[in-house]
Design a protein around this motif. Sequence first.
Motif, PDB file in Angstrom:
ATOM      1  N   SER A 553       0.854  -1.249   0.025  1.00 50.68           N
ATOM      2  CA  SER A 553       0.020   0.217  -0.040  1.00 50.68           C
ATOM      3  C   SER A 553       0.796   1.303   0.027  1.00 50.68           C
ATOM      4  CB  SER A 553      -0.940  -0.009   1.129  1.00 50.68           C
ATOM      5  OG  SER A 553      -0.251  -0.074   2.374  1.00 50.68           O
ATOM      6  N   LEU A 554       0.122   2.329  -0.152  1.00 55.58           N
ATOM      7  CA  LEU A 554       0.978   3.608  -0.136  1.00 55.58           C
ATOM      8  C   LEU A 554       1.543   3.864   1.260  1.00 55.58           C
ATOM      9  CD1 LEU A 554       1.795   6.152  -1.967  1.00 55.58           C
ATOM     10  CD2 LEU A 554      -0.302   7.221  -1.122  1.00 55.58           C
ATOM     11  N   ALA A 555       0.995   3.521   2.266  1.00 50.68           N
ATOM     12  CA  ALA A 555       1.395   3.821   3.613  1.00 50.68           C
ATOM     13  C   ALA A 555       2.592   2.935   3.777  1.00 50.68           C
ATOM     14  CB  ALA A 555       0.056   3.777   4.663  1.00 50.68           C
ATOM     15  N   GLU A 556       2.731   1.838   3.286  1.00 49.88           N
ATOM     16  CA  GLU A 556       3.645   0.795   3.587  1.00 49.88           C
ATOM     17  C   GLU A 556       4.906   1.245   2.839  1.00 49.88           C
ATOM     18  OE1 GLU A 556       1.864  -3.402   4.373  1.00 49.88           O
ATOM     19  OE2 GLU A 556       1.782  -2.740   2.393  1.00 49.88           O
ATOM     20  N   LEU A 557       4.832   1.823   1.858  1.00 45.24           N
ATOM     21  CA  LEU A 557       5.768   2.353   0.778  1.00 45.24           C
ATOM     22  C   LEU A 557       6.453   3.459   1.623  1.00 45.24           C
ATOM     23  CD1 LEU A 557       4.417   1.951  -2.967  1.00 45.24           C
ATOM     24  CD2 LEU A 557       6.327   0.732  -1.864  1.00 45.24           C
ATOM     25  N   THR A 582       1.904  -1.324 -11.521  1.00 43.69           N
ATOM     26  CA  THR A 582       0.776  -1.387 -11.715  1.00 43.69           C
ATOM     27  C   THR A 582      -0.168  -1.306 -10.501  1.00 43.69           C
ATOM     28  OG1 THR A 582       0.726  -3.851 -11.756  1.00 43.69           O
ATOM     29  CG2 THR A 582       0.845  -2.765 -13.947  1.00 43.69           C
ATOM     30  N   ARG A 583      -1.382  -0.935 -10.303  1.00 43.64           N
ATOM     31  CA  ARG A 583      -2.115  -0.775  -9.302  1.00 43.64           C
ATOM     32  C   ARG A 583      -2.929  -2.280  -9.009  1.00 43.64           C
ATOM     33  NH1 ARG A 583      -6.032   3.964  -7.234  1.00 43.64           N
ATOM     34  NH2 ARG A 583      -7.050   3.037  -5.408  1.00 43.64           N
ATOM     35  N   ALA A 584      -2.848  -2.713  -7.980  1.00 44.50           N
ATOM     36  CA  ALA A 584      -3.330  -4.039  -7.650  1.00 44.50           C
ATOM     37  C   ALA A 584      -4.633  -4.079  -7.239  1.00 44.50           C
ATOM     38  CB  ALA A 584      -2.377  -4.997  -6.641  1.00 44.50           C
ATOM     39  N   VAL A 585      -5.681  -4.869  -7.573  1.00 43.89           N
ATOM     40  CA  VAL A 585      -6.992  -4.949  -7.194  1.00 43.89           C
ATOM     41  C   VAL A 585      -7.200  -6.001  -5.830  1.00 43.89           C
ATOM     42  CG1 VAL A 585      -9.304  -5.487  -7.842  1.00 43.89           C
ATOM     43  CG2 VAL A 585      -8.073  -4.545  -9.232  1.00 43.89           C
ATOM     44  N   MET A 586      -7.208  -5.603  -4.524  1.00 45.90           N
ATOM     45  CA  MET A 586      -7.331  -6.544  -3.605  1.00 45.90           C
ATOM     46  C   MET A 586      -8.745  -6.914  -3.237  1.00 45.90           C
ATOM     47  SD  MET A 586      -4.110  -6.024  -2.600  1.00 45.90           S
ATOM     48  CE  MET A 586      -4.274  -6.942  -1.025  1.00 45.90           C
ATOM     49  N   TYR A 634      -3.107  -0.397  -3.622  1.00 48.97           N
ATOM     50  CA  TYR A 634      -1.984  -1.268  -3.639  1.00 48.97           C
ATOM     51  C   TYR A 634      -1.225  -1.384  -4.915  1.00 48.97           C
ATOM     52  CZ  TYR A 634      -3.829  -2.724   0.971  1.00 48.97           C
ATOM     53  OH  TYR A 634      -4.004  -2.748   2.392  1.00 48.97           O
ATOM     54  N   TYR A 635       0.083  -1.538  -4.961  1.00 47.06           N
ATOM     55  CA  TYR A 635       0.841  -1.534  -5.898  1.00 47.06           C
ATOM     56  C   TYR A 635       1.678  -2.755  -6.027  1.00 47.06           C
ATOM     57  CZ  TYR A 635      -0.452   3.491  -6.113  1.00 47.06           C
ATOM     58  OH  TYR A 635      -1.068   4.483  -6.299  1.00 47.06           O
ATOM     59  N   ARG A 636       2.003  -3.301  -7.434  1.00 43.17           N
ATOM     60  CA  ARG A 636       3.077  -4.293  -7.620  1.00 43.17           C
ATOM     61  C   ARG A 636       4.072  -3.925  -8.684  1.00 43.17           C
ATOM     62  NH1 ARG A 636       1.450  -9.319  -5.830  1.00 43.17           N
ATOM     63  NH2 ARG A 636      -0.878  -9.501  -5.015  1.00 43.17           N
ATOM     64  N   SER A 637       5.138  -4.857  -8.764  1.00 40.79           N
ATOM     65  CA  SER A 637       6.140  -4.073  -9.749  1.00 40.79           C
ATOM     66  C   SER A 637       5.920  -5.215 -11.113  1.00 40.79           C
ATOM     67  CB  SER A 637       7.456  -4.547  -9.194  1.00 40.79           C
ATOM     68  OG  SER A 637       7.578  -6.050  -8.821  1.00 40.79           O
ATOM     69  N   ARG A 638       6.416  -4.675 -11.999  1.00 43.03           N
ATOM     70  CA  ARG A 638       6.654  -5.506 -13.493  1.00 43.03           C
ATOM     71  C   ARG A 638       7.862  -5.427 -14.121  1.00 43.03           C
ATOM     72  NH1 ARG A 638       4.091  -4.251 -17.767  1.00 43.03           N
ATOM     73  NH2 ARG A 638       3.510  -5.802 -18.415  1.00 43.03           N
ATOM     74  N   PRO A 639       8.573  -6.350 -13.471  1.00 39.80           N
ATOM     75  CA  PRO A 639      10.350  -6.248 -13.767  1.00 39.80           C
ATOM     76  C   PRO A 639      10.444  -6.552 -15.421  1.00 39.80           C
ATOM     77  CG  PRO A 639       9.980  -7.725 -11.808  1.00 39.80           C
ATOM     78  CD  PRO A 639       8.643  -7.425 -12.325  1.00 39.80           C
ATOM     79  N   GLY A 640       9.410  -7.181 -15.996  1.00 40.89           N
ATOM     80  CA  GLY A 640       9.767  -7.339 -17.428  1.00 40.89           C
ATOM     81  C   GLY A 640       9.624  -6.261 -18.324  1.00 40.89           C
ATOM     82  N   ALA A 641       9.276  -5.121 -17.878  1.00 38.77           N
ATOM     83  CA  ALA A 641       8.950  -3.944 -18.591  1.00 38.77           C
ATOM     84  C   ALA A 641      10.149  -2.819 -18.345  1.00 38.77           C
ATOM     85  CB  ALA A 641       7.634  -3.422 -18.163  1.00 38.77           C
ATOM     86  N   LEU A 642      11.269  -3.186 -17.782  1.00 42.82           N
ATOM     87  CA  LEU A 642      12.210  -2.128 -17.499  1.00 42.82           C
ATOM     88  C   LEU A 642      12.969  -1.784 -18.680  1.00 42.82           C
ATOM     89  CD1 LEU A 642      13.690  -3.727 -14.097  1.00 42.82           C
ATOM     90  CD2 LEU A 642      12.420  -1.582 -14.204  1.00 42.82           C
TER      91      LEU A 642
END
Length: 736
Positions: A553-557, A582-586, A634-642
């Motif tokens: 989440s934004l607070a955790e980051l 990307t923004r994750a759907v919880m 909430y957010y996730r990373s996409r390493p394949g798009a670097l």
Amino acid sequence: MPPIVADSCDAGQLTSPPGVSAESSAHSPSSDLNHNPHTGVIPTPRAGRADLQELFLRLSPRLSVRVDTKNSSGQWQHKYVERRLPDRAPRGPYAVYLSSFFRRFRWICFDLDTKRGDVGPDLATLLRWVEEAGLTYVVAASGSAGGRHVWVAAETLLDDQLVKSIAVAAAKRLPTLDYGLLKSRTGAVRPIGAPHRNGGRSELMSPQDPRRAAALLTPASCGNASDAFVRLLLIIDAVPAAVDVRPLIVGQDQLGEVIDDDGPRLAGTPKTALDRETMALLTRRPPADRVSEVCGSLLTKLALRRWSQPMVARLLEDRRYREGGLLHLCTSPAVRPLRVLLTEAEVEKKFERQWERCVAYAARLPIPQEALEWTESLADAVAQVEQLQAAADACPERWATESGPADRAALDLFCLLALRSGSAVLSLDVRRAALATGYGRSTMHRAFGRLQLDNWLGNSEEDSGPAGTYELLPVTASHPAFILSAGGGTQRNLPPEGGNRTTLTSHLEKRLAAGQADLFGYGRATENHAGGLGHHAGRVYQQLVLHGDRALSLAELCEHTGYSARTVSKHLGRMQTLLVATRAVMTVHHECPTCQAVPGERCRTAAGAVHRRRGADQHTTRQTLAAGRSGAPYYRSRPGALVAAAQALGCHGVTASRARRYAVEIELYRWWQQEEEWMRAPKAGIRTGVQTHQEQTALVLTTLARQPRRRYPRTADCRGDHAAARARIERRIATA
């Protein structure tokens, strides 16, 4: 078995190739002996053209060639068998031997393969070496996409030790060179004009005139004396090896120490229990085309496990192992799939040679995690790194400053190297640190200084490395990491000792790899470089990668990075635009604060019945909790798009260009150091060139007094011309 042909035939007695004019071969004193000493057939020159395939067959040092075979479907399977020397060139793929039965070479063929990298720079470097040695050559396209063959003929047959030394020295500096055929007794190459199994043929490229190429491939007219090949070896050895084969740190346990007691071995306690992979290599019979490869891999694994030469020799006493992974030591290749058994004396000699080579290779490999013994010093290093990382994570505001990302990257690199080497005293070059973290050398130099001021690093008492030697300082109660403001931080308690070394190493490797991406290498776009997202955005992305098992989440980051919510949202927005994050759907189940129902259970009333009120099966407090959590992003990373994101911003390749620039700078500094050493050395009695005794008839390479010095460029007033030296280095190592 083909008849043994004497190896004393002089290359000068061979006739000129078909189609070569009489003028081109008139200088040969024995041009009247126009016959092949192998077949006795007098060839008839053909006016107007030169058949290079016929030339190679006529000059073949053996009475046999290697011919490709077809499978059941009629396709070439790249499995060559030995056949008698034909009168005409075979229609399918075939190869001619480079050496005679007694391992004396008529040609040296440098095979540059595109599977190993970019052939263009290596080809330019190789041709420059050959021209400096005064040798003539012929360049041909091998038939595969982009591959090149560089043929160099010799007036007299060359000794195999000289050819092997040239091949080994060139392979250390040319990544695309396949030098195995120059070290093997059965080394063979497809001649110019021979077809390729995938279609096409080996085509002549330089010189374009076939008659001129035939003259350069003929020993009588090539003009390549044996001493010119000695000059070629000295020229290649004078060029330092590539930078990437040098160790990153100069500390203990980084390179294996080779000791010699009853044979070479790596220092350490032998691990006699073999894993499944090693036992499979040892007991199973290898395929016919991978006998030597399996043996080399097996010996290297045993060397890394600290086995000694007598321990491996005892394996040769067991028939299962002699017919398994050690088959290469007990046999020699013949017509496939057959192999010729060697005598015990030959097996012992071959084993000693192969074991020495594999131990030397294993000593240059980084020590794997399971091979490093758990000693008291390693345990102390792991505990210290764990404390440093806990202290650094406890004060994220320290790394949220303008220079904070570079300081944290430098600290993480030192911790990673300490885990790998088992020592807190490390010698690290700022340029290698810059390449490992994704920053510039000046940034790393300033980061080292700031870490020293904050008592994270200290100068070592024994500064004997090529660069500054530093020591990781232990965490104490008076450490700056524990002197924080009252608004947050630790509770002034030291982190616990111990921990998992493998987990810490994986954690630091992920963090450094995420920050090393080209996308986070630069800040704002200027006239000199393209704009990236910056290293502060890289710190946010690092947290997404480290917590890849769940969304943050934004607070955790904000808690992990020390940035404000506005700063984190700005970086996340830019990464979302480039599809890096990307923004994750919880969609999760929530507990109930009223009835204490666990996630997944329905709410219940005080009497125990399922709560149902107006069609709802949840208490109001539970619905409010679910609505509040669903509204938090909430957010996730996409390493394949670097890579794609870096290409979109125009900053892709900045790390590679920086690595090439640093390689030139390192080589320039080393060359100038050699020049200064030569200027300070006494000059009385110095001779240039190869120095031999007057009565010495044969040149022994191992007794050469010194190698020829490369003269440093000078200006008109005899000062060092560093710009010209840099330009020469860029051409030599092909980095332009």
